[in-house]
Design an enzyme around this catalytic site. Structure first.
Site, mmCIF file in Angstrom:
data_model
loop_
_atom_site.group_PDB
_atom_site.id
_atom_site.type_symbol
_atom_site.label_atom_id
_atom_site.label_comp_id
_atom_site.label_asym_id
_atom_site.label_seq_id
_atom_site.Cartn_x
_atom_site.Cartn_y
_atom_site.Cartn_z
ATOM 1 C CD GLU A 1 40.166 32.632 39.343
ATOM 2 O OE1 GLU A 1 40.642 32.507 40.486
ATOM 3 O OE2 GLU A 1 39.394 33.558 39.041
ATOM 4 C CG ASP A 2 40.127 31.310 44.071
ATOM 5 O OD1 ASP A 2 39.898 31.718 42.926
ATOM 6 O OD2 ASP A 2 39.775 31.934 45.086
ATOM 7 C CG ASP B 1 30.330 31.345 42.746
ATOM 8 O OD1 ASP B 1 29.225 30.893 42.426
ATOM 9 O OD2 ASP B 1 30.596 31.720 43.905
ATOM 10 C CG PHE C 1 30.383 32.142 51.082
ATOM 11 C CD1 PHE C 1 30.335 32.941 49.944
ATOM 12 C CD2 PHE C 1 31.386 32.382 52.018
ATOM 13 C CE1 PHE C 1 31.242 33.981 49.753
ATOM 14 C CE2 PHE C 1 32.297 33.421 51.834
ATOM 15 C CZ PHE C 1 32.222 34.207 50.701
ATOM 16 N NE ARG D 1 42.126 37.314 49.925
ATOM 17 C CZ ARG D 1 41.260 37.388 48.913
ATOM 18 N NH1 ARG D 1 40.980 36.305 48.212
ATOM 19 N NH2 ARG D 1 40.671 38.519 48.600
#
Ligand code: PRP
Ligand code: MN
Ligand code: MG
Length: 182
Positions: free
Chosen positions: A101-102, A105, A154, A167
């Site tokens: 995963e990036d 959160d 963010f 991205r």
């Protein structure tokens, strides 16, 4: 702006720092899974850069597969109800699965995914994520490999988007407030 650089407020993690951390994570994964075959499972779309750059650092052949998931309907994902948009091609029976995963959160996506993949008869299910926001966690997720813990802010780049943009920034950064202002 047409030039992404003009929309940036700050670079949080440089391309070089990401590469160095992925070197360490790959070495750890190679050591931990010595003598075992792994299946890398990437979560579209954010994980594509981490998958590409982490998998290339492993000294083993590691097949990869992909899933696309979304929170149910068009609302917020805080319910933790996840819908599969694209399922895996691979059978997970007796496989050692490493989810790539990036970012984690709230943790809701990964929490659901670990449960879902574990129920398919995998020998093990672990997680490697480049980023984690510890203070944003709504649910505890047991993560084996974490690149960087970051503040609840963010961030975009290296797979992470704002409305599908940014991205392809090669680093992790924050956007100027005007970008969200419309
Ligand atoms: C983002 C990110 C993670 C997930 C983390 O994906 O790439 O997959 O949210 O959020 P959580 O821990 O609160 O569940 P997103 O749904 O934006 O899709 P994308 O990867 O296509 O951008
Ligand atoms: Mn994602
Ligand atoms: Mg996204």
């Amino acid at each position: 702006a047409a030039d992404m650089g003009e929309d940036l407020a700050q670079v949080l993690i440089t391309e070089k720092e990401i590469g160095q951390r992925l070197d360490e994570m790959a070495a750890q994964i190679d050591a931990d899974y010595e003598g075992k075959d792994i299946l890398l499972v990437g979560v579209l779309k954010g994980a594509v850069y981490v998958m590409a750059d982490l998998s290339r650092r492993l000294h083993r052949s590691a097949p990869m597969d992909w899933m696309a998931v979304s929170s149910y309907g068009s609302g917020t994902k805080s319910s933790g109800v996840v819908r599969i948009l694209k399922d895996l091609d691979a059978d997970l029976t007796d496989r050692h699965v490493l989810i790539v995963e990036d970012i984690i959160d709230s943790g809701l996506t990964l929490s659901w995914l670990v449960g879902n993949l574990s129920s398919r008869g995998a020998a093990s299910v672990e997680i490697a994520t480049l980023l984690r926001k510890p203070e944003a966690a709504k649910v505890e997720v047991d993560v084996k490999y974490v690149g960087f813990d970051i503040p609840t802010e963010f961030v975009v780049g290296y797979g992470l988007d704002y409305a599908e943009r940014y991205r392809n920034l090669p680093f992790i950064g924050t956007l100027r407030p005007e970008v969200y202002g419309g």
